[in-house]
Write a protein that holds these residues in place. Structure first.
Motif, PDB file in Angstrom:
ATOM      1  N   TYR A 171       0.826  -1.200   0.000  1.00  0.00           N
ATOM      2  CA  TYR A 171       0.000   0.000   0.000  1.00  0.00           C
ATOM      3  C   TYR A 171       0.863   1.253   0.000  1.00  0.00           C
ATOM      4  O   TYR A 171       1.987   1.264   0.489  1.00  0.00           O
ATOM      5  N   HIS A 197      -6.771  -1.580  15.324  1.00  0.00           N
ATOM      6  CA  HIS A 197      -7.029  -0.149  15.172  1.00  0.00           C
ATOM      7  C   HIS A 197      -5.759   0.589  14.744  1.00  0.00           C
ATOM      8  O   HIS A 197      -5.811   1.541  13.950  1.00  0.00           O
ATOM      9  N   THR A 199      -3.481  -0.164  12.765  1.00  0.00           N
ATOM     10  CA  THR A 199      -3.169  -0.263  11.337  1.00  0.00           C
ATOM     11  C   THR A 199      -3.569   1.002  10.594  1.00  0.00           C
ATOM     12  O   THR A 199      -2.920   1.394   9.620  1.00  0.00           O
ATOM     13  N   PHE A 200      -4.612   1.686  11.074  1.00  0.00           N
ATOM     14  CA  PHE A 200      -5.158   2.825  10.335  1.00  0.00           C
ATOM     15  C   PHE A 200      -4.870   4.171  10.999  1.00  0.00           C
ATOM     16  O   PHE A 200      -5.465   5.179  10.614  1.00  0.00           O
ATOM     17  N   TYR A 201      -3.976   4.174  11.966  1.00  0.00           N
ATOM     18  CA  TYR A 201      -3.661   5.433  12.629  1.00  0.00           C
ATOM     19  C   TYR A 201      -3.023   6.451  11.688  1.00  0.00           C
ATOM     20  O   TYR A 201      -3.104   7.660  11.931  1.00  0.00           O
ATOM     21  N   ASP A 203      -3.855   6.744   8.439  1.00  0.00           N
ATOM     22  CA  ASP A 203      -4.789   6.910   7.324  1.00  0.00           C
ATOM     23  C   ASP A 203      -5.009   5.588   6.604  1.00  0.00           C
ATOM     24  O   ASP A 203      -4.627   4.521   7.082  1.00  0.00           O
ATOM     25  N   ALA A 204      -5.611   5.671   5.434  1.00  0.00           N
ATOM     26  CA  ALA A 204      -6.025   4.478   4.695  1.00  0.00           C
ATOM     27  C   ALA A 204      -4.837   3.737   4.103  1.00  0.00           C
ATOM     28  O   ALA A 204      -3.756   4.303   3.901  1.00  0.00           O
ATOM     29  N   LEU A 205      -5.078   2.452   3.810  1.00  0.00           N
ATOM     30  CA  LEU A 205      -4.150   1.668   3.008  1.00  0.00           C
ATOM     31  C   LEU A 205      -4.617   1.786   1.559  1.00  0.00           C
ATOM     32  O   LEU A 205      -5.709   1.315   1.215  1.00  0.00           O
ATOM     33  N   TRP A 239      -9.842   1.312   5.123  1.00  0.00           N
ATOM     34  CA  TRP A 239      -9.711   2.426   6.076  1.00  0.00           C
ATOM     35  C   TRP A 239     -10.667   2.245   7.245  1.00  0.00           C
ATOM     36  O   TRP A 239     -11.727   1.627   7.134  1.00  0.00           O
ATOM     37  N   ALA A 240     -10.274   2.802   8.382  1.00  0.00           N
ATOM     38  CA  ALA A 240     -11.158   2.972   9.534  1.00  0.00           C
ATOM     39  C   ALA A 240     -10.747   4.247  10.258  1.00  0.00           C
ATOM     40  O   ALA A 240      -9.558   4.602  10.297  1.00  0.00           O
ATOM     41  N   LYS A 242      -9.964   6.498  13.574  1.00  0.00           N
ATOM     42  CA  LYS A 242      -9.159   6.103  14.722  1.00  0.00           C
ATOM     43  C   LYS A 242     -10.018   5.471  15.812  1.00  0.00           C
ATOM     44  O   LYS A 242     -10.971   6.093  16.315  1.00  0.00           O
ATOM     45  N   ILE A 247     -14.794  -1.191   9.337  1.00  0.00           N
ATOM     46  CA  ILE A 247     -13.760  -1.278   8.308  1.00  0.00           C
ATOM     47  C   ILE A 247     -14.394  -0.872   6.977  1.00  0.00           C
ATOM     48  O   ILE A 247     -15.458  -1.384   6.601  1.00  0.00           O
TER      49      ILE A 247
END
Length: 289
Positions: A171, A197, A199-201, A203-205, A239-240, A242, A247
């Motif tokens: 990504y 959680h 993983t998305f700190y 922003d998006a992949l 994405w999620a 914070k 998801i």
């Protein structure tokens, strides 16, 4: 206004603003598969991204010697769609260009969102038509947010994404809402990405080379989940917000500007060119179990 369609398996509801999907609910189980839209984290459910995806560099673009401004993800998600047709199992929303849209996006267009139920599957089809005598440039994509956990059973980390073709995903990082050349490669566990959680700190992949055309959201506690299928979308976002329990699985035809983009719309990565009187469509589907 809110509108609903239903069959013996699932019920789906929508609002005319943004033609946005609000709920996917199991008829017998009462399971809510979509995110609850908590504004403390993210107040949307499944916005349509049109006529751009992501952010523009400096929020502007150039076209035919003029400069225009568009907000992140475009304007369709905040506009009122007409309900052109509704039946028990299908609803069709329509949006057309207005005097206001032409000030920020100099193209005539007809955008239709067609939602249809077939057994336990909800399909969403984007139908774009160019009613003008000149070419139309656009991007479009989905942003549906699915609940994790479902029915408050288990925790976020009990859930994982199962890809049908990828053993690794690479990504692109996002810097100031733009796509950078910096990438990270994740080695999947038997084609599975376990959710955290953290993983998305950042922003998006944002994935440009996904081989999969199907991703399932499942968990280690029970058999409830969804299968998300998409065809001919060259970009994919995951994405999620914070620490939020959802998801987003985001199939895109288009992508945010790169850090070094020249801001010319015709040179924008992933931009679609639609001929005069041309028609275009793509579909994603979610099957609930």
């Amino acid at each position: 206004m809110e509108f609903s369609i239903e069959n013996e398996h699932i019920r789906a509801s929508f609002v005319s603003k943004g033609a946005e999907l609000q709920h996917i609910t199991g008829v017998d189980s009462g399971t809510e598969y979509l995110w609850k839209g908590d504004p403390n984290y993210w107040g949307k459910f499944s916005p349509v991204l049109f006529p751009i995806i992501g952010a523009l560099k400096e929020n502007i673009y150039h076209y035919e010697d003029r400069t225009y401004t568009l907000p992140r993800h475009g304007f369709a998600r905040d506009m009122e769609f007409d309900v052109e047709r509704i039946s028990d199992h299908e609803i069709l929303f329509t949006l057309r260009n207005t005097e206001e849209t032409l000030k920020v996006y100099p193209f005539k267009f007809i955008l239709k969102l067609r939602y249809k139920l077939t057994a336990a599957t909800l399909s969403c089809t984007y139908e774009v038509s160019n009613p003008d005598l000149k070419e139309m440039l656009f991007s479009i994509g989905g942003h549906p947010a699915f609940a994790a956990p479902l029915n408050k059973q288990g925790s976020y980390t009990d859930y994982f994404l199962a890809f049908n073709a990828d053993e690794v995903i690479t990504y692109h990082h996002i810097t100031e809402n733009l796509i950078s050349d910096e990438t990270t490669t994740l080695v999947l566990d038997d084609k599975m990405l376990y959710l955290t959680h953290e993983t998305f700190y950042s922003d998006a992949l944002v994935i440009k080379n996904l081989k999969s055309n199907s991703v399932s959201l499942m968990n280690k506690k029970n058999y409830n989940g969804i299968n998300f299928k998409f065809e001919n979308f060259p970009y994919f976002g995951i994405w999620a917000a914070k620490d939020a329990d959802f998801i987003c699985l985001e199939p895109w035809c288009g992508i945010a500007d790169s850090l070094d983009h020249n801001q010319q719309l015709k040179d924008k990565e992933g931009i679609i060119t639609l001929a005069p009187s041309g028609e275009w469509q793509r579909t994603w589907k979610v099957t609930c179990f």
